[in-house]
Scaffold this motif. Structure first.
Motif, PDB file in Angstrom:
ATOM      1  N   ASP A  28       5.593   3.672  -3.586  1.00  0.00           N
ATOM      2  CA  ASP A  28       5.362   3.449  -5.013  1.00  0.00           C
ATOM      3  C   ASP A  28       6.693   3.546  -5.755  1.00  0.00           C
ATOM      4  OD1 ASP A  28       5.490   6.254  -4.503  1.00  0.00           O
ATOM      5  OD2 ASP A  28       4.619   6.628  -6.467  1.00  0.00           O
ATOM      6  N   LYS A  29       6.715   3.112  -7.015  1.00  0.00           N
ATOM      7  CA  LYS A  29       7.958   3.076  -7.788  1.00  0.00           C
ATOM      8  C   LYS A  29       8.515   4.459  -8.082  1.00  0.00           C
ATOM      9  CE  LYS A  29       7.192  -1.392  -9.912  1.00  0.00           C
ATOM     10  NZ  LYS A  29       7.053  -2.181 -11.116  1.00  0.00           N
ATOM     11  N   LYS A  30       7.657   5.446  -8.247  1.00  0.00           N
ATOM     12  CA  LYS A  30       8.127   6.808  -8.537  1.00  0.00           C
ATOM     13  C   LYS A  30       8.566   7.559  -7.287  1.00  0.00           C
ATOM     14  CE  LYS A  30       5.338   7.609 -12.670  1.00  0.00           C
ATOM     15  NZ  LYS A  30       4.328   8.506 -13.272  1.00  0.00           N
ATOM     16  N   LYS A  31       8.387   6.961  -6.131  1.00  0.00           N
ATOM     17  CA  LYS A  31       8.736   7.551  -4.836  1.00  0.00           C
ATOM     18  C   LYS A  31       7.975   8.848  -4.571  1.00  0.00           C
ATOM     19  CE  LYS A  31      13.232   5.389  -4.849  1.00  0.00           C
ATOM     20  NZ  LYS A  31      14.670   5.541  -4.719  1.00  0.00           N
ATOM     21  N   GLU A  32       6.735   8.901  -5.078  1.00  0.00           N
ATOM     22  CA  GLU A  32       5.895  10.070  -4.840  1.00  0.00           C
ATOM     23  C   GLU A  32       5.254  10.019  -3.457  1.00  0.00           C
ATOM     24  OE1 GLU A  32       4.564  11.135  -9.409  1.00  0.00           O
ATOM     25  OE2 GLU A  32       3.165  10.007  -8.155  1.00  0.00           O
ATOM     26  N   PHE A  33       5.046   8.814  -2.941  1.00  0.00           N
ATOM     27  CA  PHE A  33       4.466   8.608  -1.616  1.00  0.00           C
ATOM     28  C   PHE A  33       5.520   7.924  -0.768  1.00  0.00           C
ATOM     29  CE2 PHE A  33       1.034   8.520  -4.664  1.00  0.00           C
ATOM     30  CZ  PHE A  33       0.057   9.303  -4.079  1.00  0.00           C
ATOM     31  N   ARG A  34       5.841   8.523   0.395  1.00  0.00           N
ATOM     32  CA  ARG A  34       6.848   7.896   1.247  1.00  0.00           C
ATOM     33  C   ARG A  34       6.571   8.198   2.711  1.00  0.00           C
ATOM     34  NH1 ARG A  34      11.058  12.205   1.559  1.00  0.00           N
ATOM     35  NH2 ARG A  34      10.209  13.809   0.209  1.00  0.00           N
ATOM     36  N   ILE A  35       7.123   7.362   3.536  1.00  0.00           N
ATOM     37  CA  ILE A  35       7.024   7.524   4.979  1.00  0.00           C
ATOM     38  C   ILE A  35       8.438   7.608   5.530  1.00  0.00           C
ATOM     39  CG2 ILE A  35       6.315   6.439   7.144  1.00  0.00           C
ATOM     40  CD1 ILE A  35       4.003   5.146   5.584  1.00  0.00           C
ATOM     41  N   ARG A  36       8.668   8.583   6.396  1.00  0.00           N
ATOM     42  CA  ARG A  36       9.968   8.751   7.051  1.00  0.00           C
ATOM     43  C   ARG A  36       9.785   8.462   8.535  1.00  0.00           C
ATOM     44  NH1 ARG A  36      13.467  13.843   5.688  1.00  0.00           N
ATOM     45  NH2 ARG A  36      13.794  12.445   3.928  1.00  0.00           N
ATOM     46  N   VAL A  37      10.630   7.586   9.068  1.00  0.00           N
ATOM     47  CA  VAL A  37      10.565   7.209  10.475  1.00  0.00           C
ATOM     48  C   VAL A  37      11.942   7.415  11.096  1.00  0.00           C
ATOM     49  CG1 VAL A  37      10.128   5.324  12.101  1.00  0.00           C
ATOM     50  CG2 VAL A  37       8.765   5.497  10.009  1.00  0.00           C
ATOM     51  N   GLY A  38      11.989   8.043  12.258  1.00  0.00           N
ATOM     52  CA  GLY A  38      13.240   8.250  12.973  1.00  0.00           C
ATOM     53  C   GLY A  38      13.368   9.683  13.431  1.00  0.00           C
ATOM     54  N   GLN A  39      14.598  10.080  13.728  1.00  0.00           N
ATOM     55  CA  GLN A  39      14.851  11.464  14.130  1.00  0.00           C
ATOM     56  C   GLN A  39      15.274  12.251  12.899  1.00  0.00           C
ATOM     57  OE1 GLN A  39      16.525  12.553  17.968  1.00  0.00           O
ATOM     58  NE2 GLN A  39      18.152  13.616  16.860  1.00  0.00           N
ATOM     59  N   SER A  40      14.461  13.230  12.559  1.00  0.00           N
ATOM     60  CA  SER A  40      14.744  14.049  11.383  1.00  0.00           C
ATOM     61  C   SER A  40      14.116  15.418  11.580  1.00  0.00           C
ATOM     62  CB  SER A  40      14.175  13.390  10.120  1.00  0.00           C
ATOM     63  OG  SER A  40      12.760  13.410  10.148  1.00  0.00           O
ATOM     64  N   LYS A  41      14.247  16.251  10.582  1.00  0.00           N
ATOM     65  CA  LYS A  41      13.629  17.575  10.653  1.00  0.00           C
ATOM     66  C   LYS A  41      12.110  17.437  10.697  1.00  0.00           C
ATOM     67  CE  LYS A  41      17.206  20.503   8.891  1.00  0.00           C
ATOM     68  NZ  LYS A  41      17.488  21.708   8.147  1.00  0.00           N
ATOM     69  N   VAL A  42      11.488  18.257  11.519  1.00  0.00           N
ATOM     70  CA  VAL A  42      10.036  18.292  11.631  1.00  0.00           C
ATOM     71  C   VAL A  42       9.528  19.252  10.555  1.00  0.00           C
ATOM     72  CG1 VAL A  42       8.111  18.940  13.123  1.00  0.00           C
ATOM     73  CG2 VAL A  42      10.100  17.781  14.091  1.00  0.00           C
ATOM     74  N   PRO A  43       8.598  18.838   9.693  1.00  0.00           N
ATOM     75  CA  PRO A  43       8.160  19.681   8.571  1.00  0.00           C
ATOM     76  C   PRO A  43       7.294  20.856   9.017  1.00  0.00           C
ATOM     77  CG  PRO A  43       6.874  17.668   8.632  1.00  0.00           C
ATOM     78  CD  PRO A  43       7.908  17.545   9.701  1.00  0.00           C
TER      79      PRO A  43
END
Length: 192
Positions: A28-43
């Motif tokens: 969305d335009k406000k960047k409230e919903f996002r998907i992260r793909v790749g190697q990153s920190k696990v939440p």
């Protein structure tokens, strides 16, 4: 956004190790919903998500840090946070209050489960979910409470076992964690 950070010489199978290599897709335009793909920190947890520059000089706690060595893995994660809370997460880091960064009020995803820079050993994915909310009191004090958990199958590799090691090679790996932080203004507490 694509982030690349930290590569180092490895031993054994790998000659180089990536720390972070991912991209975020805003839904969305406000960047409230996002998907992260790749190697990153696990939440998972609070302290594991903090950058080393933002945390106290003590080691990360073993019960949470041993869940995801290096705090990173390959995966796809969905994050949601309202715009005003994303600004609050940013403020908690930029103001020196030692926040964990913006991993959403709610995060969920699928990840490899063997930790970063290790080959997949069992063709199973771990599932994870996290909820964390930073409250701002009228006094300006910030308090953050959170809960997170994951489950999946972990395979203990040959390089991780000694001849005397007993027990199954593959086991159900699941953990639950809760955190509570009163940000230091000037005094604070952190419990996980």
């Amino acid at each position: 956004m694509v982030r690349r950070r930290g590569a180092s010489a490895g031993t054994g199978q790998h000659y180089a190790q990536l720390r972070d290599l991912y991209f975020d897709v805003s839904l969305d335009k406000k960047k409230e919903f996002r998907i992260r793909v790749g190697q990153s920190k696990v939440p998972f947890g609070f302290e594991n998500l903090q950058s080393s520059q933002n945390r106290l000089s003590l080691d990360r706690s073993d019960p949470l840090n041993s869940a995801v060595a290096n705090e990173r893995d390959l995966g796809a994660f969905f994050y949601w946070a309202p715009e005003h809370i994303r600004k609050r997460f940013s403020h908690l880091v930029s103001s020196g209050l030692k926040g964990s960064g913006d991993y959403g009020v709610f995060g969920a995803g699928l990840y490899n489960g063997q930790t970063a820079n290790r080959p997949e050993a069992n063709n199973n994915l771990h599932t994870i979910a996290r909820f964390s909310y930073p409250f701002e009191l009228k006094s300006g004090q910030f308090i953050e409470a959170g809960i997170s958990g994951y489950t999946g199958q972990y395979t203990v590799g040959r390089d991780q076992r000694s001849p005397a090691t007993q027990g199954p090679e593959v086991f159900q790996d699941k953990r639950l964690a809760a955190s509570f932080v009163v940000y230091p203004q000037p005094f604070g507490i952190q419990a996980e």
